[in-house]
Scaffold this motif. Structure first.
Motif, mmCIF file in Angstrom:
data_model
loop_
_atom_site.group_PDB
_atom_site.id
_atom_site.type_symbol
_atom_site.label_atom_id
_atom_site.label_comp_id
_atom_site.label_asym_id
_atom_site.label_seq_id
_atom_site.Cartn_x
_atom_site.Cartn_y
_atom_site.Cartn_z
ATOM 1 N N ILE A 31 0.847 -1.191 0.000
ATOM 2 C CA ILE A 31 0.000 0.000 0.000
ATOM 3 C C ILE A 31 0.889 1.249 0.000
ATOM 4 C CG2 ILE A 31 -1.742 1.306 1.272
ATOM 5 C CD1 ILE A 31 -2.804 -1.262 0.016
ATOM 6 N N GLY A 32 0.632 2.136 -0.933
ATOM 7 C CA GLY A 32 1.417 3.363 -1.063
ATOM 8 C C GLY A 32 2.597 3.249 -1.995
ATOM 9 N N LYS A 33 2.977 2.031 -2.363
ATOM 10 C CA LYS A 33 4.082 1.853 -3.308
ATOM 11 C C LYS A 33 3.590 2.125 -4.726
ATOM 12 C CE LYS A 33 6.774 0.496 0.054
ATOM 13 N NZ LYS A 33 5.803 0.426 1.178
ATOM 14 N N THR A 34 4.518 2.147 -5.667
ATOM 15 C CA THR A 34 4.226 2.551 -7.042
ATOM 16 C C THR A 34 4.329 1.369 -7.989
ATOM 17 O OG1 THR A 34 5.244 4.693 -6.509
ATOM 18 C CG2 THR A 34 4.844 4.237 -8.833
ATOM 19 N N VAL A 35 3.409 1.306 -8.942
ATOM 20 C CA VAL A 35 3.513 0.368 -10.060
ATOM 21 C C VAL A 35 3.882 1.175 -11.301
ATOM 22 C CG1 VAL A 35 2.343 -1.307 -11.515
ATOM 23 C CG2 VAL A 35 1.790 -1.172 -9.107
ATOM 24 N N ILE A 44 3.536 4.651 -17.700
ATOM 25 C CA ILE A 44 2.294 4.746 -16.950
ATOM 26 C C ILE A 44 2.614 4.336 -15.521
ATOM 27 C CG2 ILE A 44 -0.113 3.988 -16.815
ATOM 28 C CD1 ILE A 44 0.230 2.924 -19.703
ATOM 29 N N SER A 45 2.048 5.036 -14.549
ATOM 30 C CA SER A 45 2.309 4.630 -13.170
ATOM 31 C C SER A 45 1.154 5.024 -12.266
ATOM 32 C CB SER A 45 3.620 5.227 -12.641
ATOM 33 O OG SER A 45 3.498 6.621 -12.420
ATOM 34 N N GLY A 46 1.118 4.388 -11.101
ATOM 35 C CA GLY A 46 0.109 4.714 -10.112
ATOM 36 C C GLY A 46 0.512 4.214 -8.741
ATOM 37 N N ARG A 47 -0.098 4.830 -7.722
ATOM 38 C CA ARG A 47 0.098 4.404 -6.327
ATOM 39 C C ARG A 47 -0.844 3.250 -6.022
ATOM 40 N NH1 ARG A 47 -1.728 7.381 -2.448
ATOM 41 N NH2 ARG A 47 -0.188 6.736 -0.902
ATOM 42 N N ILE A 48 -0.330 2.229 -5.392
ATOM 43 C CA ILE A 48 -1.170 1.122 -4.963
ATOM 44 C C ILE A 48 -1.942 1.558 -3.719
ATOM 45 C CG2 ILE A 48 -1.205 -1.261 -4.130
ATOM 46 C CD1 ILE A 48 1.516 -1.625 -5.586
ATOM 47 N N VAL A 49 -3.277 1.520 -3.802
ATOM 48 C CA VAL A 49 -4.086 1.963 -2.662
ATOM 49 C C VAL A 49 -4.978 0.856 -2.110
ATOM 50 C CG1 VAL A 49 -4.049 4.374 -3.387
ATOM 51 C CG2 VAL A 49 -5.915 2.887 -4.166
ATOM 52 N N VAL A 166 5.817 7.641 -3.577
ATOM 53 C CA VAL A 166 6.077 9.026 -3.977
ATOM 54 C C VAL A 166 5.707 10.007 -2.871
ATOM 55 C CG1 VAL A 166 5.742 8.519 -6.417
ATOM 56 C CG2 VAL A 166 3.799 9.324 -5.065
ATOM 57 N N ARG A 167 4.995 9.546 -1.862
ATOM 58 C CA ARG A 167 4.645 10.392 -0.716
ATOM 59 C C ARG A 167 4.293 9.491 0.454
ATOM 60 N NH1 ARG A 167 -0.489 11.162 -3.643
ATOM 61 N NH2 ARG A 167 -2.198 10.370 -2.367
ATOM 62 N N GLU A 168 4.120 10.108 1.585
ATOM 63 C CA GLU A 168 3.781 9.355 2.783
ATOM 64 C C GLU A 168 2.429 8.671 2.624
ATOM 65 O OE1 GLU A 168 3.284 10.128 7.614
ATOM 66 O OE2 GLU A 168 4.031 11.701 6.274
ATOM 67 N N THR A 169 2.309 7.475 3.152
ATOM 68 C CA THR A 169 1.073 6.716 3.068
ATOM 69 C C THR A 169 0.186 7.013 4.272
ATOM 70 O OG1 THR A 169 2.256 4.950 1.920
ATOM 71 C CG2 THR A 169 0.106 4.384 2.852
ATOM 72 N N LEU A 188 -8.147 -9.987 5.023
ATOM 73 C CA LEU A 188 -6.942 -9.992 4.190
ATOM 74 C C LEU A 188 -6.996 -8.962 3.065
ATOM 75 C CD1 LEU A 188 -6.325 -13.848 3.973
ATOM 76 C CD2 LEU A 188 -5.039 -12.157 5.312
ATOM 77 N N ARG A 189 -7.868 -7.997 3.199
ATOM 78 C CA ARG A 189 -7.906 -6.873 2.255
ATOM 79 C C ARG A 189 -7.337 -5.652 2.962
ATOM 80 N NH1 ARG A 189 -11.959 -2.980 1.771
ATOM 81 N NH2 ARG A 189 -11.907 -1.756 -0.161
ATOM 82 N N PHE A 190 -6.452 -4.919 2.269
ATOM 83 C CA PHE A 190 -5.773 -3.755 2.830
ATOM 84 C C PHE A 190 -5.982 -2.558 1.918
ATOM 85 C CE2 PHE A 190 -3.710 -7.645 4.067
ATOM 86 C CZ PHE A 190 -3.575 -7.514 5.441
#
Length: 206
Positions: A31-35, A44-49, A166-169, A188-190
């Motif tokens: 969570i909060g990391k980048t793909v 193309i990129s995004g934050r995993i939420v 890319v920023r604080e989670t 088990l869902r985050f």
């Protein structure tokens, strides 16, 4: 609606040694990391939420009945892509977890778009930012994911990789998983609490 349209910090590949061993731990860690998805010269990129964990022995996991030609990427060790096609319409992107030889994975359920948003819009045929990658099928479509990426090492820069935040989670919430029929009560869902790009009904977002 606000989102990180820029990269506040340089995105570096996640090293395999930095990834926790353990499916639930990895699902939370992501969570909060980048793909990052590279297609030619386009990025193309995004934050995993939002993620879901499918640990060893979980009856809803694709590794439950053992290794097959289809699911062998789940057994490679931590940090490889497992891509499958479902419902005849959608691809799903997962990150393998656990030690080599043990099948387990983390489903990426939602992203907050960062880069390549115009390309995501064309792929998804919508200009609604919130809906570009909110839900695992939309996420895979926005990132141009297909079976050719199954087994890709996500800890090396290539066509698809995992990067640093890319920023604080924000605080991370937990719930039961969405849309499954077996082992339904496991938390088990985050997800990143309060993030508008998280999928599911309102009761699953706070």
């Amino acid at each position: 609606m606000q989102t990180a349209m820029y990269l506040g910090h340089e995105v570096r590949p996640l090293t395999r040694s930095s990834l926790p061993i353990g499916t639930a731990e990895l699902a939370r860690h992501l969570i909060g990391k980048t793909v990052v998805r590279m297609t030619g010269r386009s990025r193309i990129s995004g934050r995993i939420v939002e993620t879901e964990a499918y640990p060893p022995g979980d009856r809803s996991g694709h590794s439950y009945r053992g290794r097959t030609a289809r699911n062998q990427s789940l057994f490679l060790g931590t940090g490889f892509a497992y891509v499958y096609f479902i419902y005849g319409t959608s691809y799903m992107l997962n990150v393998s977890a656990e030690e080599p030889g043990i099948g387990a994975g983390v489903l990426l359920r939602a992203l907050e778009p960062l880069e390549g948003i115009n390309r995501m819009e064309r792929r998804r045929d919508t200009a609604k930012l919130r809906d570009l990658a909110r839900g695992p099928g939309r996420l895979a479509a926005a990132l141009e994911i297909d079976r050719s990426l199954d087994g890709v090492d996500l800890c090396n820069i290539g066509p698809l990789w995992l990067g640093t935040a890319v920023r604080e989670t924000a605080p991370i919430g937990t719930s039961v998983r969405i849309g499954i029929t077996r082992d339904i009560d496991r938390p088990l869902r985050f997800f990143e609490v309060g993030n508008p790009f998280v999928s599911g009904p309102a009761s699953y977002r706070s």
